[in-house]
Motif scaffolding. Structure first.
Motif, PDB file in Angstrom:
ATOM      1  N   ARG A 158     -78.764  60.570  -6.862  1.00 50.73           N
ATOM      2  CA  ARG A 158     -78.347  60.992  -8.264  1.00 50.73           C
ATOM      3  C   ARG A 158     -76.951  62.118  -8.167  1.00 50.73           C
ATOM      4  N   VAL A 159     -75.863  61.579  -8.766  1.00 49.20           N
ATOM      5  CA  VAL A 159     -74.819  62.898  -8.465  1.00 49.20           C
ATOM      6  C   VAL A 159     -74.178  63.120  -9.930  1.00 49.20           C
ATOM      7  N   ALA A 160     -73.976  64.364 -10.358  1.00 51.54           N
ATOM      8  CA  ALA A 160     -73.405  64.673 -11.443  1.00 51.54           C
ATOM      9  C   ALA A 160     -71.968  65.310 -11.190  1.00 51.54           C
ATOM     10  N   VAL A 161     -71.061  64.815 -11.962  1.00 54.36           N
ATOM     11  CA  VAL A 161     -69.681  65.471 -11.713  1.00 54.36           C
ATOM     12  C   VAL A 161     -69.372  66.376 -12.919  1.00 54.36           C
ATOM     13  N   LEU A 162     -69.378  67.748 -12.597  1.00 56.33           N
ATOM     14  CA  LEU A 162     -69.228  68.720 -13.389  1.00 56.33           C
ATOM     15  C   LEU A 162     -67.684  69.011 -13.733  1.00 56.33           C
ATOM     16  N   ILE A 163     -67.392  68.885 -15.147  1.00 56.64           N
ATOM     17  CA  ILE A 163     -66.019  69.012 -15.430  1.00 56.64           C
ATOM     18  C   ILE A 163     -65.855  70.340 -16.469  1.00 56.64           C
ATOM     19  N   PRO A 164     -65.309  71.528 -15.952  1.00 60.39           N
ATOM     20  CA  PRO A 164     -65.334  72.596 -16.882  1.00 60.39           C
ATOM     21  C   PRO A 164     -64.229  72.415 -17.694  1.00 60.39           C
ATOM     22  N   THR A 165     -64.003  72.756 -19.053  1.00 59.09           N
ATOM     23  CA  THR A 165     -63.241  72.560 -19.855  1.00 59.09           C
ATOM     24  C   THR A 165     -62.712  73.965 -20.828  1.00 59.09           C
ATOM     25  N   TYR A 166     -61.482  74.020 -21.096  1.00 58.98           N
ATOM     26  CA  TYR A 166     -61.095  75.072 -22.064  1.00 58.98           C
ATOM     27  C   TYR A 166     -59.515  74.485 -22.506  1.00 58.98           C
ATOM     28  N   ASP A 186     -66.429  75.542 -23.035  1.00 56.99           N
ATOM     29  CA  ASP A 186     -66.581  77.049 -23.497  1.00 56.99           C
ATOM     30  C   ASP A 186     -66.023  76.955 -25.006  1.00 56.99           C
ATOM     31  N   ASN A 187     -66.431  76.008 -25.844  1.00 62.48           N
ATOM     32  CA  ASN A 187     -66.106  75.986 -27.281  1.00 62.48           C
ATOM     33  C   ASN A 187     -64.551  76.107 -27.319  1.00 62.48           C
ATOM     34  N   SER A 188     -63.818  75.239 -26.715  1.00 60.17           N
ATOM     35  CA  SER A 188     -62.473  75.280 -26.823  1.00 60.17           C
ATOM     36  C   SER A 188     -61.890  75.102 -28.246  1.00 60.17           C
ATOM     37  N   PRO A 189     -61.016  75.903 -28.569  1.00 66.38           N
ATOM     38  CA  PRO A 189     -60.720  75.883 -30.113  1.00 66.38           C
ATOM     39  C   PRO A 189     -59.823  74.681 -30.359  1.00 66.38           C
ATOM     40  N   ASP A 190     -59.462  74.035 -29.383  1.00 66.66           N
ATOM     41  CA  ASP A 190     -58.681  72.652 -29.770  1.00 66.66           C
ATOM     42  C   ASP A 190     -59.617  71.400 -29.860  1.00 66.66           C
ATOM     43  N   GLY A 191     -60.838  71.722 -29.827  1.00 63.06           N
ATOM     44  CA  GLY A 191     -61.781  70.363 -30.301  1.00 63.06           C
ATOM     45  C   GLY A 191     -62.175  69.876 -28.996  1.00 63.06           C
ATOM     46  N   THR A 192     -62.023  70.149 -27.977  1.00 63.65           N
ATOM     47  CA  THR A 192     -62.223  69.317 -26.535  1.00 63.65           C
ATOM     48  C   THR A 192     -63.862  69.085 -26.764  1.00 63.65           C
ATOM     49  N   GLY A 193     -64.694  70.117 -27.164  1.00 64.14           N
ATOM     50  CA  GLY A 193     -66.245  69.911 -27.294  1.00 64.14           C
ATOM     51  C   GLY A 193     -66.474  68.630 -27.996  1.00 64.14           C
ATOM     52  N   GLU A 194     -65.760  68.531 -29.150  1.00 67.03           N
ATOM     53  CA  GLU A 194     -65.854  67.202 -30.166  1.00 67.03           C
ATOM     54  C   GLU A 194     -65.212  66.063 -29.503  1.00 67.03           C
ATOM     55  N   VAL A 195     -64.307  66.221 -28.700  1.00 63.92           N
ATOM     56  CA  VAL A 195     -63.887  64.922 -27.935  1.00 63.92           C
ATOM     57  C   VAL A 195     -65.057  64.485 -26.953  1.00 63.92           C
ATOM     58  N   LYS A 212     -65.478  81.380 -24.219  1.00 58.28           N
ATOM     59  CA  LYS A 212     -64.708  81.416 -22.756  1.00 58.28           C
ATOM     60  C   LYS A 212     -65.267  82.534 -22.065  1.00 58.28           C
ATOM     61  N   GLU A 213     -66.076  82.022 -20.999  1.00 62.11           N
ATOM     62  CA  GLU A 213     -66.473  83.140 -20.154  1.00 62.11           C
ATOM     63  C   GLU A 213     -65.891  82.978 -18.813  1.00 62.11           C
ATOM     64  N   GLY A 214     -65.139  82.118 -18.441  1.00 66.31           N
ATOM     65  CA  GLY A 214     -64.386  81.993 -17.143  1.00 66.31           C
ATOM     66  C   GLY A 214     -65.299  80.736 -16.626  1.00 66.31           C
ATOM     67  N   LEU A 215     -64.524  80.301 -15.410  1.00 64.05           N
ATOM     68  CA  LEU A 215     -64.985  79.093 -14.540  1.00 64.05           C
ATOM     69  C   LEU A 215     -66.359  79.189 -13.916  1.00 64.05           C
ATOM     70  N   GLU A 269     -67.675  69.464  -8.366  1.00 67.35           N
ATOM     71  CA  GLU A 269     -66.651  70.401  -9.168  1.00 67.35           C
ATOM     72  C   GLU A 269     -65.511  69.550  -9.197  1.00 67.35           C
ATOM     73  N   MET A 270     -64.912  69.288 -10.387  1.00 70.13           N
ATOM     74  CA  MET A 270     -63.595  68.809 -10.646  1.00 70.13           C
ATOM     75  C   MET A 270     -63.117  69.252 -11.984  1.00 70.13           C
ATOM     76  N   ASP A 271     -61.715  69.538 -11.973  1.00 77.48           N
ATOM     77  CA  ASP A 271     -60.940  69.983 -13.046  1.00 77.48           C
ATOM     78  C   ASP A 271     -60.643  68.928 -14.016  1.00 77.48           C
ATOM     79  N   ALA A 272     -60.450  69.275 -15.061  1.00 80.96           N
ATOM     80  CA  ALA A 272     -60.222  68.350 -16.153  1.00 80.96           C
ATOM     81  C   ALA A 272     -58.758  67.712 -16.208  1.00 80.96           C
ATOM     82  N   ASP A 273     -57.762  68.150 -15.657  1.00 79.00           N
ATOM     83  CA  ASP A 273     -56.511  68.216 -15.796  1.00 79.00           C
ATOM     84  C   ASP A 273     -55.801  67.024 -14.739  1.00 79.00           C
TER      85      ASP A 273
END
Ligand SMILES: Nc1nc2c(ncn2[C@@H]2O[C@H](COP(=O)(O)OP(=O)(O)OP(=O)(O)O)[C@@H](O)[C@H]2O)c(=O)[nH]1
Ligand SMILES: [Mg+2]
Length: 261
Positions: A11-19, A46-55, A74-77, A98-102
């Protein structure tokens, strides 16, 4: 030297932090899910103002293998990843990625990294080993990464070429052995911090070459404060490490625990 058991990774989880990644996140999640259907995805927003959380919520509603951790602000990576590690441990995963969203961390490299993790405690997707590369980085970004890694090597003497890299696999047992309760690193310095903890524990850290592709859309979160934090913390760890080596040398108690420069 810490020896940890390495059962097969099931079982592997890919964690993607987003802001503020509403445009990049759907693309990377889709690519991960298509290319490596066995792994789950966990978005750490981190409760992104652009609505990433809803996406992310919309994707999670359509796919049982996509999860979202909503954080208050936003508390940092580093803080986002620590929360993700805790979540994945509680949920019984064997390893986290660990994987970036970009899009900089291409999912195409993940099968090779996961294969390496069958025989390692931690795997770093490395730009600065043979076969690794960076695409579309301006010279100053390359210089910063090469210079930063050189500084880390000079101070800490770790046998790792890309200690600042953010594309990684950790076995959860390795995370437990690394003792993450007192991690204070907030920004990208978190990556070096965890590499240093893994090496100090004598864990097996393997580098797999990757091609890192600079983001094409969205804004970078790299800032002078993040760089200052790295410089300050790495210098402090380095001074402590070198002072300890001198004490051991003078006291005749030095034992070769890992390869040092
Ligand atoms: N949850 C969370 N994610 C963050 C935070 N800061 C950055 N990120 C995410 O961490 C990942 C890496 O950030 P980037 O801005 O791409 O940093 P970078 O790769 O050094 O900079 P670029 O080269 O310009 O892309 C992205 O997925 C960001 O959205 C944060 O404070 N909280
Ligand atoms: Mg990036």
């Amino acid at each position: 030297m810490t020896e940890i058991a390495r059962p097969p990774l099931r079982r592997v989880a890919v964690l993607i932090p987003t802001y503020n990644e509403r445009d990049t996140l759907p693309v990377i999640v889709r690519r991960v899910r298509e290319l490596i259907p066995d792994v789950d995805v966990v978005v750490l927003d981190d409760n992104s103002p652009d609505g990433t959380g809803e996406v992310a919520d919309t994707m999670a509603a359509a796919d049982a293998q996509v999860h979202v951790l909503h954080r208050e602000g936003k508390e940092g990576l580093g803080a986002a990843y620590l929360a993700g590690f805790g979540w994945a441990m509680d949920a019984g995963y064997d390893a986290v990625v660990e994987m970036d969203a970009d899009g900089s961390h291409r999912p195409e490299h993940l099968p090779a990294m996961l294969a390496a993790a069958e025989h390692a405690d931690a795997v770093i997707g490395s730009r600065w080993v043979r076969g690794g590369s960076v695409v579309n980085w301006p010279l100053h970004r390359k210089a910063l990464s090469v210079g930063g890694n050189l500084y880390v090597k000079l101070l800490l003497g770790m046998p790792v070429n890309d200690a600042t890299a953010g594309y990684r696999v950790y076995r959860v047992e390795a995370l437990r052995a690394m003792g993450l309760d007192d991690v204070e690193s907030l920004g990208y310095c978190f990556q070096t911090d965890l590499t240093w903890r893994a090496v100090k524990q004598g864990l097996t850290v393997v580098e797999v070459p990757i091609t890192f592709v600079e983001r094409e859309v969205g804004d970078s979160k790299m800032s002078p404060d993040i760089m200052k934090e790295s410089l300050r913390r790495i210098t402090s760890w380095g001074v402590q490490h070198r002072a300890r080596q001198v004490r051991e040398l003078v006291g005749g108690t030095r034992e070769p625990r890992w390869h040092t420069l």
